[in-house]
Design a protein around this motif. Sequence first.
Motif, PDB file in Angstrom:
ATOM      1  N   UNK A  58       4.297  13.799  -9.989  1.00  0.00           N
ATOM      2  CA  UNK A  58       5.439  14.712  -9.865  1.00  0.00           C
ATOM      3  C   UNK A  58       6.214  14.797 -11.176  1.00  0.00           C
ATOM      4  N   UNK A  59       6.509  13.636 -11.779  1.00  0.00           N
ATOM      5  CA  UNK A  59       7.228  13.635 -13.057  1.00  0.00           C
ATOM      6  C   UNK A  59       6.432  14.364 -14.135  1.00  0.00           C
ATOM      7  N   UNK A  60       5.105  14.173 -14.111  1.00  0.00           N
ATOM      8  CA  UNK A  60       4.252  14.813 -15.109  1.00  0.00           C
ATOM      9  C   UNK A  60       4.273  16.323 -14.955  1.00  0.00           C
ATOM     10  N   UNK A  61       4.151  16.801 -13.729  1.00  0.00           N
ATOM     11  CA  UNK A  61       4.134  18.241 -13.471  1.00  0.00           C
ATOM     12  C   UNK A  61       5.470  18.894 -13.834  1.00  0.00           C
ATOM     13  N   UNK A  62       6.552  18.143 -13.715  1.00  0.00           N
ATOM     14  CA  UNK A  62       7.874  18.689 -14.006  1.00  0.00           C
ATOM     15  C   UNK A  62       8.303  18.420 -15.445  1.00  0.00           C
ATOM     16  N   UNK A  63       7.376  17.873 -16.251  1.00  0.00           N
ATOM     17  CA  UNK A  63       7.666  17.541 -17.653  1.00  0.00           C
ATOM     18  C   UNK A  63       8.836  16.568 -17.790  1.00  0.00           C
ATOM     19  N   UNK A  64       8.970  15.686 -16.830  1.00  0.00           N
ATOM     20  CA  UNK A  64      10.039  14.693 -16.845  1.00  0.00           C
ATOM     21  C   UNK A  64       9.534  13.297 -17.225  1.00  0.00           C
ATOM     22  N   UNK A  96       9.008   1.668 -17.104  1.00  0.00           N
ATOM     23  CA  UNK A  96       9.974   1.129 -16.150  1.00  0.00           C
ATOM     24  C   UNK A  96       9.479   1.268 -14.716  1.00  0.00           C
ATOM     25  N   UNK A  97       8.909   2.428 -14.388  1.00  0.00           N
ATOM     26  CA  UNK A  97       8.420   2.682 -13.034  1.00  0.00           C
ATOM     27  C   UNK A  97       7.269   1.749 -12.674  1.00  0.00           C
ATOM     28  N   UNK A  98       6.322   1.610 -13.598  1.00  0.00           N
ATOM     29  CA  UNK A  98       5.144   0.774 -13.333  1.00  0.00           C
ATOM     30  C   UNK A  98       5.513  -0.702 -13.260  1.00  0.00           C
ATOM     31  N   UNK A  99       6.373  -1.151 -14.158  1.00  0.00           N
ATOM     32  CA  UNK A  99       6.779  -2.558 -14.143  1.00  0.00           C
ATOM     33  C   UNK A  99       7.537  -2.912 -12.876  1.00  0.00           C
ATOM     34  N   UNK A 122      -4.540  -2.759  -7.950  1.00  0.00           N
ATOM     35  CA  UNK A 122      -3.905  -2.823  -9.268  1.00  0.00           C
ATOM     36  C   UNK A 122      -4.732  -2.077 -10.313  1.00  0.00           C
ATOM     37  N   UNK A 123      -6.072  -2.096 -10.156  1.00  0.00           N
ATOM     38  CA  UNK A 123      -6.918  -1.375 -11.112  1.00  0.00           C
ATOM     39  C   UNK A 123      -6.580   0.114 -11.103  1.00  0.00           C
ATOM     40  N   UNK A 124      -6.411   0.674  -9.913  1.00  0.00           N
ATOM     41  CA  UNK A 124      -6.118   2.108  -9.787  1.00  0.00           C
ATOM     42  C   UNK A 124      -4.828   2.446 -10.526  1.00  0.00           C
ATOM     43  N   UNK A 125      -3.781   1.674 -10.265  1.00  0.00           N
ATOM     44  CA  UNK A 125      -2.473   1.953 -10.867  1.00  0.00           C
ATOM     45  C   UNK A 125      -2.499   1.728 -12.376  1.00  0.00           C
ATOM     46  N   UNK A 126      -3.109   0.626 -12.804  1.00  0.00           N
ATOM     47  CA  UNK A 126      -3.143   0.320 -14.242  1.00  0.00           C
ATOM     48  C   UNK A 126      -3.968   1.338 -15.023  1.00  0.00           C
ATOM     49  N   UNK A 178       0.823  -1.213   0.000  1.00  0.00           N
ATOM     50  CA  UNK A 178       0.000   0.000   0.000  1.00  0.00           C
ATOM     51  C   UNK A 178       0.856   1.261   0.000  1.00  0.00           C
ATOM     52  N   UNK A 179       1.982   1.206   0.693  1.00  0.00           N
ATOM     53  CA  UNK A 179       2.892   2.359   0.688  1.00  0.00           C
ATOM     54  C   UNK A 179       3.427   2.610  -0.716  1.00  0.00           C
ATOM     55  N   UNK A 180       3.854   1.540  -1.393  1.00  0.00           N
ATOM     56  CA  UNK A 180       4.369   1.688  -2.752  1.00  0.00           C
ATOM     57  C   UNK A 180       3.284   2.162  -3.715  1.00  0.00           C
ATOM     58  N   UNK A 181       2.035   1.723  -3.492  1.00  0.00           N
ATOM     59  CA  UNK A 181       0.927   2.181  -4.337  1.00  0.00           C
ATOM     60  C   UNK A 181       0.735   3.680  -4.210  1.00  0.00           C
ATOM     61  N   UNK A 182       0.769   4.150  -2.985  1.00  0.00           N
ATOM     62  CA  UNK A 182       0.648   5.598  -2.761  1.00  0.00           C
ATOM     63  C   UNK A 182       1.802   6.346  -3.404  1.00  0.00           C
ATOM     64  N   UNK A 183       3.020   5.862  -3.179  1.00  0.00           N
ATOM     65  CA  UNK A 183       4.205   6.564  -3.667  1.00  0.00           C
ATOM     66  C   UNK A 183       4.254   6.607  -5.187  1.00  0.00           C
ATOM     67  N   UNK A 184       3.839   5.512  -5.836  1.00  0.00           N
ATOM     68  CA  UNK A 184       3.937   5.461  -7.297  1.00  0.00           C
ATOM     69  C   UNK A 184       2.998   6.480  -7.946  1.00  0.00           C
ATOM     70  N   UNK A 185       1.813   6.652  -7.366  1.00  0.00           N
ATOM     71  CA  UNK A 185       0.867   7.624  -7.909  1.00  0.00           C
ATOM     72  C   UNK A 185       1.408   9.046  -7.798  1.00  0.00           C
TER      73      UNK A 185
END
Length: 325
Positions: free
Chosen positions: A105-111, A119-122, A305-309, A93-100
């Motif tokens: 964060x990457x999206x907002x920073x255009x990264x 790679x991150x999701x896999x 997994x539905x949320x992340x996918x 659950x911690x990793x699920x929160x962090x990945x979202x």
Amino acid sequence: MNKLKNISNIIPYWAYNLIGFISGIIGIASPIVGVFLWITGRLNSEHNEHVVFIIISIIYISTILVLFAKMRKYRAVMGNVICNTSEEMYSFLRESRNILFDILKYKKRNQLSIHLLNQTIENYFEKSLDSLCNIIKSFTGQEVSACIKIIVPEEADEEISLDDARVKTFVRSKNTDPNRKNSDEYYTNEEIPRIMDNSDFRDILDPKSPMKKSYFYKKSLIEHAKEEAKNDRSYDNTTKNWEKYYKSTIVVPIRIKHKRLYFSNKDKYFHVIGFLCVDSLSENAFLEKQERYNVDIVKAFAAEAYIILSKYQFYLKKMEEDKIV
């Protein structure tokens, strides 16, 4: 006490059960035999009465010690199960929160790029599947592996035809047989297995299926295949030589009700992204009496997994449209 604990951890379960069974039989039979002998007058001497009393006392004390050791063994096992489950669930659950939040964060920073997103999701799902395998193993005592399969086409707002839809392996747990991982490589979409060609997926989604459960749970796929043949049905599996890799399985759909989706006008049925599969080479991994909580654990992981996918597919589609590599 520590020596007793160490000894109890070494003794296998079957030895406990055998000793407990024999002790129970003797413990029950001894007083009955004693009373019978006393009634029939065969214990006339005081010496014989003392001997019988001592024997019965030894038997009862031995039975109590065995039961005490078995109770300590059971408590130790349950303690390990609870500890392992809580640690793995927290990690998942911690990793699920962090990945979202990392993706945002990457999206907002255009990264964010397609390569980074994949790679991150896999990596996240590989760790999550490892956590699921560890939890199931602590319950069953058997080695299990897991994978996530996603439905093609992947677009969230696209209708899926059961006759045409296909499933491809997205990620597997680390302990998966390397040969099995190699078999996941397909060159064209036409080579990706169809849902209707696999009994596990077909029985979950096909309304014409005789199975009325929202999941697929089999203690022994070999026995299940034999039962299907007796009823003039076939068990279909798109994995070549599947018996080499697993003999029991749990398959749960990764889904949500349409009424909870902003882009859907349907009130009934589910939107299915894919499947979460757990399997084992042991036919003692998924016992029938453990079906409910084994399935509930897998369902819990599938819900997250539905949320992340869904987020992954949304961002992936957007970047492909914007041609962000």
